[in-house]
Design an enzyme around this catalytic site. Sequence first.
Site, PDB file in Angstrom:
ATOM      1  CB  SER A 181      -0.967  -0.044   1.188  1.00  0.00           C
ATOM      2  OG  SER A 181      -2.105   0.738   0.948  1.00  0.00           O
ATOM      3  CG  ASP A 224      -4.658  -1.658   0.567  1.00  0.00           C
ATOM      4  OD1 ASP A 224      -3.739  -2.216   1.180  1.00  0.00           O
ATOM      5  OD2 ASP A 224      -4.791  -0.421   0.486  1.00  0.00           O
TER       6      ASP A 224
END
Length: 337
Positions: free
Chosen positions: A98, A210
């Site tokens: 991320s 993610d």
Amino acid sequence: MINIKFSFIVLAILGLAGCQTVSQPKLTVGSTGLSESPTVDAQVRADRIDFKKLKQQQHRPIVALVLGSGGARGYAHIGVIQVLEQQGIHPDFIVGTSAGSIVGSIYASGKTGDELREIALNMKANDVRDVKLDMKGFFDGKKVENYVNQQVNNTPLELLKTPMYVVATELKEGKKVVFNYGNTGQAVRASVSIPSMFIPTKIGEDEYVDGGLVSPVPVDVARELGADIIIAVDILAQPMHTETSNVWGMFNQNINIMQSRLAEEELKHADIVIQPDLREKGHIFDVKGREMTMQAGAEAATNQLSTISAVLSQKHYPIGRKIHQFTVQDELAHSND
């Protein structure tokens, strides 16, 4: 014009992911192989980097830098990198999830910590923010992909100066995926695609979201790749500092608690854990906030220098001595010997 609460922006652009506990089969990781074009999709390929061989050749341990997820707190990674550089510590490879995948990939392209700082301070909202209403989210993520590719000069993952591994989550099965080949920006886009906020990143026939869902601080990836020393940077929001007096706060707290539990297990396998003290919510586009967050990262790394020095000395890392930095070209040359 759609008015989106700023806290959504903070979460969405750099990827403070929600998380859930999912079964995690043994991951497949790898790198290298020359890319025909920087437009080749992000991929997972068999590993051609032999870190054990590198360790034997250079008579030193392999150091991995692990950069975790955490939204706008990702700026703290830059402060950590600056301090490590000042100490003559350069990772043999980087693993990022991320927000950590953004900073890590740009750093891996050859930028210095100071250059990272300038890039961060000069970033504008329109550089990375693109609203697109869809049944699966309201941020497209294409601008994030383009921004990262611009910063790395369209260099694909396998040709970055420092080997880079980007963690994402395959949406259908919820499994951990570690990209190491092809389009760098696309891999990062997948890694920051928060479900229900970002539209999932489609690569081939699969959709990705993610990486913080399955590995908010991906220490285990680094260990599987062969790292002897793992420096992990944990920038997750701490549940004890989260406001829970409203619905949005409760949503954040659910995420924070689950991510903290996932990270706690992986961090047990790190040699050094750097945790910047970041209690206040930061706005990703607040320049003053960026500077404060980078400073928090620098302070946290500085506070760990004695521990870092002890670990490196114990494992015979040549602190302060210029060492040959591994490149993909080195491995290709060795494989042809």
